[in-house]
Design a protein around this motif. Structure first.
Motif, PDB file in Angstrom:
ATOM      1  N   UNK A   1      50.687  36.614  28.278  1.00  0.00           N
ATOM      2  CA  UNK A   1      50.705  37.046  29.670  1.00  0.00           C
ATOM      3  C   UNK A   1      49.323  36.856  30.277  1.00  0.00           C
ATOM      4  N   UNK A   2      49.294  36.631  31.571  1.00  0.00           N
ATOM      5  CA  UNK A   2      48.017  36.485  32.263  1.00  0.00           C
ATOM      6  C   UNK A   2      47.431  37.857  32.581  1.00  0.00           C
ATOM      7  N   UNK A   3      46.124  37.862  32.802  1.00  0.00           N
ATOM      8  CA  UNK A   3      45.431  39.083  33.189  1.00  0.00           C
ATOM      9  C   UNK A   3      45.021  38.972  34.650  1.00  0.00           C
ATOM     10  N   UNK A   4      45.351  39.962  35.455  1.00  0.00           N
ATOM     11  CA  UNK A   4      44.871  40.021  36.832  1.00  0.00           C
ATOM     12  C   UNK A   4      43.685  40.967  36.858  1.00  0.00           C
ATOM     13  N   UNK A   5      42.569  40.480  37.390  1.00  0.00           N
ATOM     14  CA  UNK A   5      41.344  41.261  37.396  1.00  0.00           C
ATOM     15  C   UNK A   5      40.978  41.697  38.801  1.00  0.00           C
TER      16      UNK A   5
END
Length: 123
Positions: free
Chosen positions: A44-48
Motif C-alpha cells: 500500500x502507498x503512504x500518504x504523508x
C-alpha cells in the motif's frame, strides 16, 4: 539524472488583464519520480502530511514568466505527498499564479490572443 513526469490541470482562469498584459490562473500540478532510497516493504502507498515535503528531495520546478505565485494554505498547505513501495513519489500541489502574456490588441475587438503556461526545471 532523475526523470520527472508532470501533469497540470488548469482549475480556473481568474482574470485576464490587457492593461498589465498578464493573466491569473489556479492550477493543480502533479509530479512523479522514483527515489530508491524511499523503497519499503508492503503493498500500500503512504500518504504523508504536506509539511514533510521539507524532508524530501523535490524537483526545482518554476513557472516561466510568472509575476507572482502562491501555494494555497487554507486550512493547511494544499500539498499531497504519496510514496509507493517501489520508491515512486507523487507530489501534488495547488498554485495560483499571475503570468505575463504579451498581447497584440491592434485588431481589437476582432483579435485573438495566445497565452502560454510553461514550466521548467532549474537544472
Amino acid at each position: 539524472p532523475v526523470s520527472v513526469g508532470m501533469s497540470l490541470d488548469i482549475a480556473s482562469i481568474d482574470t485576464i488583464s490587457e492593461i498589465n498584459m498578464d493573466y491569473t490562473a489556479t492550477i493543480f500540478l502533479r509530479q512523479r519520480w522514483t527515489d530508491e532510497r524511499l523503497c519499503f516493504d508492503g503493498n500500500k502507498s503512504l500518504s504523508l502530511d504536506g509539511r514533510l515535503v521539507e524532508m524530501l528531495w523535490v524537483p526545482d520546478t518554476f513557472i516561466v514568466d510568472s509575476k507572482k505565485s502562491f501555494l494555497h494554505d487554507i486550512t493547511v498547505e494544499n500539498r499531497l505527498i504519496r510514496i509507493y513501495p517501489n520508491g515512486t513519489v507523487l507530489y501534488a500541489l495547488r498554485i495560483t499564479t499571475t503570468v505575463a502574456c504579451s498581447m497584440d490588441l491592434t485588431k481589437y475587438p476582432m483579435d485573438k490572443q495566445t497565452c502560454t503556461l510553461q514550466l521548467e526545471s532549474c537544472k
